[in-house]
Structure formats: C-alpha cells, structure tokens
Design a protein around this motif. Structure first.
Motif, PDB file in Angstrom:
ATOM      1  N   ALA A  58      11.770   4.514 -10.527  1.00  0.00           N
ATOM      2  CA  ALA A  58      10.618   4.950  -9.734  1.00  0.00           C
ATOM      3  C   ALA A  58       9.874   3.748  -9.163  1.00  0.00           C
ATOM      4  CB  ALA A  58       9.669   5.787 -10.592  1.00  0.00           C
ATOM      5  N   TYR A  59       9.849   2.660  -9.930  1.00  0.00           N
ATOM      6  CA  TYR A  59       9.198   1.431  -9.478  1.00  0.00           C
ATOM      7  C   TYR A  59      10.191   0.528  -8.738  1.00  0.00           C
ATOM      8  CZ  TYR A  59       6.301  -2.778  -9.537  1.00  0.00           C
ATOM      9  OH  TYR A  59       5.562  -3.869  -9.154  1.00  0.00           O
ATOM     10  N   ALA A  60      11.351   0.359  -9.315  1.00  0.00           N
ATOM     11  CA  ALA A  60      12.322  -0.600  -8.784  1.00  0.00           C
ATOM     12  C   ALA A  60      12.771  -0.272  -7.364  1.00  0.00           C
ATOM     13  CB  ALA A  60      13.538  -0.669  -9.701  1.00  0.00           C
ATOM     14  N   GLY A  61      12.926   1.003  -7.051  1.00  0.00           N
ATOM     15  CA  GLY A  61      13.388   1.394  -5.710  1.00  0.00           C
ATOM     16  C   GLY A  61      12.446   0.932  -4.607  1.00  0.00           C
ATOM     17  N   PRO A  62      11.197   1.411  -4.598  1.00  0.00           N
ATOM     18  CA  PRO A  62      10.242   0.962  -3.569  1.00  0.00           C
ATOM     19  C   PRO A  62       9.972  -0.541  -3.639  1.00  0.00           C
ATOM     20  CG  PRO A  62       9.484   3.002  -4.570  1.00  0.00           C
ATOM     21  CD  PRO A  62      10.648   2.531  -5.390  1.00  0.00           C
ATOM     22  N   ASN A  98       0.847  -1.201   0.000  1.00  0.00           N
ATOM     23  CA  ASN A  98       0.000   0.000   0.000  1.00  0.00           C
ATOM     24  C   ASN A  98       0.880   1.248   0.000  1.00  0.00           C
ATOM     25  OD1 ASN A  98      -2.352  -1.602   0.236  1.00  0.00           O
ATOM     26  ND2 ASN A  98      -2.143  -1.663   2.450  1.00  0.00           N
ATOM     27  N   ASN A  99       1.922   1.188   0.799  1.00  0.00           N
ATOM     28  CA  ASN A  99       2.870   2.301   0.863  1.00  0.00           C
ATOM     29  C   ASN A  99       3.729   2.378  -0.384  1.00  0.00           C
ATOM     30  OD1 ASN A  99       3.034   3.456   3.946  1.00  0.00           O
ATOM     31  ND2 ASN A  99       2.287   1.371   3.867  1.00  0.00           N
ATOM     32  N   MET A 100       4.086   1.211  -0.913  1.00  0.00           N
ATOM     33  CA  MET A 100       4.857   1.159  -2.152  1.00  0.00           C
ATOM     34  C   MET A 100       4.125   1.903  -3.263  1.00  0.00           C
ATOM     35  SD  MET A 100       5.880  -2.204  -4.413  1.00  0.00           S
ATOM     36  CE  MET A 100       6.107  -2.005  -6.197  1.00  0.00           C
ATOM     37  N   THR A 101       2.809   1.767  -3.291  1.00  0.00           N
ATOM     38  CA  THR A 101       1.986   2.413  -4.315  1.00  0.00           C
ATOM     39  C   THR A 101       2.262   3.912  -4.393  1.00  0.00           C
ATOM     40  OG1 THR A 101       0.219   0.791  -4.032  1.00  0.00           O
ATOM     41  CG2 THR A 101      -0.385   2.888  -5.032  1.00  0.00           C
ATOM     42  N   VAL A 102       2.171   4.594  -3.268  1.00  0.00           N
ATOM     43  CA  VAL A 102       2.357   6.052  -3.238  1.00  0.00           C
ATOM     44  C   VAL A 102       3.815   6.419  -3.455  1.00  0.00           C
ATOM     45  CG1 VAL A 102       2.166   8.116  -1.791  1.00  0.00           C
ATOM     46  CG2 VAL A 102       0.310   6.441  -1.833  1.00  0.00           C
ATOM     47  N   ARG A 103       4.732   5.609  -2.956  1.00  0.00           N
ATOM     48  CA  ARG A 103       6.155   5.884  -3.148  1.00  0.00           C
ATOM     49  C   ARG A 103       6.524   5.808  -4.635  1.00  0.00           C
ATOM     50  NH1 ARG A 103       9.697   2.086   0.167  1.00  0.00           N
ATOM     51  NH2 ARG A 103      11.266   3.728  -0.067  1.00  0.00           N
ATOM     52  N   VAL A 104       5.982   4.802  -5.329  1.00  0.00           N
ATOM     53  CA  VAL A 104       6.229   4.671  -6.767  1.00  0.00           C
ATOM     54  C   VAL A 104       5.613   5.850  -7.505  1.00  0.00           C
ATOM     55  CG1 VAL A 104       5.648   3.342  -8.838  1.00  0.00           C
ATOM     56  CG2 VAL A 104       6.421   2.152  -6.782  1.00  0.00           C
ATOM     57  N   PHE A 105       4.382   6.182  -7.162  1.00  0.00           N
ATOM     58  CA  PHE A 105       3.687   7.266  -7.847  1.00  0.00           C
ATOM     59  C   PHE A 105       4.425   8.598  -7.697  1.00  0.00           C
ATOM     60  CE2 PHE A 105       0.742  10.883  -7.498  1.00  0.00           C
ATOM     61  CZ  PHE A 105       0.266  10.907  -8.805  1.00  0.00           C
ATOM     62  N   SER A 139      -1.358   3.962 -15.456  1.00  0.00           N
ATOM     63  CA  SER A 139      -2.206   4.891 -14.715  1.00  0.00           C
ATOM     64  C   SER A 139      -2.014   4.640 -13.222  1.00  0.00           C
ATOM     65  CB  SER A 139      -3.674   4.663 -15.076  1.00  0.00           C
ATOM     66  OG  SER A 139      -4.085   3.377 -14.611  1.00  0.00           O
ATOM     67  N   ILE A 140      -2.701   5.404 -12.394  1.00  0.00           N
ATOM     68  CA  ILE A 140      -2.610   5.162 -10.955  1.00  0.00           C
ATOM     69  C   ILE A 140      -3.201   3.799 -10.597  1.00  0.00           C
ATOM     70  CG2 ILE A 140      -2.491   7.591 -10.297  1.00  0.00           C
ATOM     71  CD1 ILE A 140      -5.444   7.555  -9.674  1.00  0.00           C
ATOM     72  N   ALA A 141      -4.172   3.324 -11.384  1.00  0.00           N
ATOM     73  CA  ALA A 141      -4.735   1.990 -11.145  1.00  0.00           C
ATOM     74  C   ALA A 141      -3.696   0.903 -11.436  1.00  0.00           C
ATOM     75  CB  ALA A 141      -5.976   1.770 -12.002  1.00  0.00           C
ATOM     76  N   ASP A 142      -2.867   1.131 -12.447  1.00  0.00           N
ATOM     77  CA  ASP A 142      -1.802   0.171 -12.765  1.00  0.00           C
ATOM     78  C   ASP A 142      -0.774   0.103 -11.646  1.00  0.00           C
ATOM     79  OD1 ASP A 142      -2.217  -0.827 -15.628  1.00  0.00           O
ATOM     80  OD2 ASP A 142      -2.430   1.333 -15.893  1.00  0.00           O
ATOM     81  N   ILE A 143      -0.418   1.258 -11.108  1.00  0.00           N
ATOM     82  CA  ILE A 143       0.563   1.293 -10.026  1.00  0.00           C
ATOM     83  C   ILE A 143       0.029   0.529  -8.821  1.00  0.00           C
ATOM     84  CG2 ILE A 143       1.764   2.809  -8.391  1.00  0.00           C
ATOM     85  CD1 ILE A 143       1.881   4.922 -10.633  1.00  0.00           C
TER      86      ILE A 143
END
Length: 277
Positions: A256-260, A60-67, A218-222
């Motif tokens: 942006a994705y790989a880090g979180p 759940n937190n990863m979602t916002v961190r990636v975004f 999109s944000i739904a994909d993230i």
C-alpha cells in the motif's frame, strides 16, 4: 412368426415414443440455449465507488493513494497530468488541485486537499484505526497534520521544488525575478529550517511511540512519511529516527505504501539523473 410379431409390435410403439422425445427436445432446446447464452454473456465492468484524480510524482497525491490502499477502499485512479487546467476539470475543481476525489456523498461531488480527503473517508467508512474518534486522540492527529501543512511542508517545498522542477508559490523568492543568488539563499534557509519541525514530530507527536497514531500508522503518519520522501532530491541528511520511522511505515503498510512511493522515488531518480547529465 415370433420375430415378425415382435417387429410389427415394436414399430407402432417406437413412433409415438420418438415423436414425444422430439417434441420434448423442441420445447426444452430454446430454454437451454437461452440459459447458455445468458451465462456466456459478459457482465459490464463494475464502476468503482471512489475515483481519485492524481499526479504520480507528487507526495501530496501519494498520501491519498497510500491511504486508499491501506484502508482497502474500492477505488479507481485517474492520472490528471496535463489536465488540471482543462475546462472539464476546472468546472468540477476551480482550484485545479490534486489529489481530488469524486464521491456521491459529497455536496459538490468532489473534494481536494489530501488531509481533508483522508479525514472524510475515515469518517465515512468508520476507519478509527487511521483516525480515532476519541476527541483527545483525534485532536493530536489533527494538530500533527495541520502543523505539517502549515509549517513543515512549506519549508520542504521551498527546499525541494527548485530541484524537482515544480513551480513555487506566488510570493516566494523562488517564484520571483530575484537574482539566482537570492533564490539560492532562500532555498538554503528553508533546508536549515526543516530540522526544528522534524524534531517536534519526533519528541512531541511521537513521544516514544512507533507512530503518531501509536502502535499503528494514522493519517498523520501517512502524510508525514510521504512528505519526507521529497527530501531525497536534495540529499537531506535525515536523522536516524526519521530513517527508521520511514522504514517502519513501509514495512507496516507494505505494498500500500511501496507502490505509490515507487512513483515518487522514480521521478526523483529521473530528476537527479537529468541534473547529472
């Protein structure tokens, strides 16, 4: 005589010139020193406009961190591990949840729930790439996210939380004093139920497109990709399309994705190693 005249003539002229030079130096020295000091003075560190309180092992937190990274937002992260029940945290966030953002534009100064956070930030910064303004396109993104948090994620939580060591929600068999066999049955039922909503994302929301958002995530994909990360802890056999989808998400969003994601994967690897020990 010529030399004597030259010396005597030169001396009176030199003194006024020397005095004038010294006077000029005295006047300019403080100014120059002041300028140098001003340049050398360290500037105070600029505070980020957005603060994210988060827990690294959580999808759940990863979602916002990636975004936040993918959107290029100026932000700072605060690890809230062990602090979400503190009086200070609960005074701002009585739900004691993460991720939580702090932003001056919010009526209460803070906002939690990953989907709501991404929607708010997309609206505030005009990030149509992640959250389109066109009503029909936006409705599909919203529907995908709400279907995820209302249907898919509860199954994923029931299936993975026992293995992850996360507490289950009140009312769940896994949270009760039921016999371990009953808890195991409930977990297996949740694992079996995951396939149906997964196929809905594939056949309905993606509908032949690379992502729910079309050509770009999109944000739904993230939110979906982050959720699927947890299934590794139970060795869930993801369908081929889902594996390719997650790989495409990471390739498209890069660091942006790989880090979180590495924080979540690292936690899962730790949990699995402890289970084998």
């Amino acid at each position: 005589m010529a030399k004597a005249v030259a010396k005597s003539a030169g001396k009176p002229a030199a003194k006024p010139a020397a005095k004038a030079a010294a006077k000029a130096a005295t006047k300019t020295a403080p100014k120059a020193a002041g300028k140098t000091a001003a340049k050398g003075k360290a500037k105070p560190a600029r505070k980020s406009a957005l603060t994210i309180s988060m827990l690294k092992p959580s999808v759940n937190n990863m979602t916002v961190r990636v975004f936040a990274r993918a959107a290029g937002l100026d932000h700072a992260e605060t690890d809230a591990w062990g602090h979400t029940r503190s009086p200070e945290y609960m005074a701002r966030n009585p739900a004691h949840l993460t991720p939580m953002i702090e932003d001056k534009g919010l009526p209460r100064g803070v906002l939690w729930e990953s989907c709501a956070i991404m929607q708010y930030l997309s609206n505030k910064h005009g990030l149509e790439k992640f959250y389109p303004k066109a009503p029909a396109k936006r409705a599909m993104i919203d529907s995908a996210m709400f279907y995820l948090i209302g249907t898919l994620y509860p199954y994923v939580a029931r299936a993975t939380y026992p293995a992850l060591g996360f507490p289950q929600y009140a009312g769940e068999v896994g949270h009760s004093d039921a016999h371990p066999d009953r808890k195991s049955e409930a977990q297996k039922a949740a694992v079996a139920a995951i396939a149906e909503p997964l196929e809905v994302f594939h056949s309905f929301f993606r509908d032949g497109k690379p992502f729910i958002g079309g050509k770009s995530p999109s944000i739904a994909d993230i939110r979906l990709a982050a959720t699927l990360e947890f299934l590794a802890v139970i060795d869930y056999a993801l369908p081929k399309w889902a594996k390719e989808y997650m790989a495409a998400m990471e390739k498209k969003l890069g660091k942006a994705y790989a880090g979180p994601a590495s924080d979540v994967r690292g936690y899962i690897a730790h949990v699995r190693s402890q289970a084998k020990a």
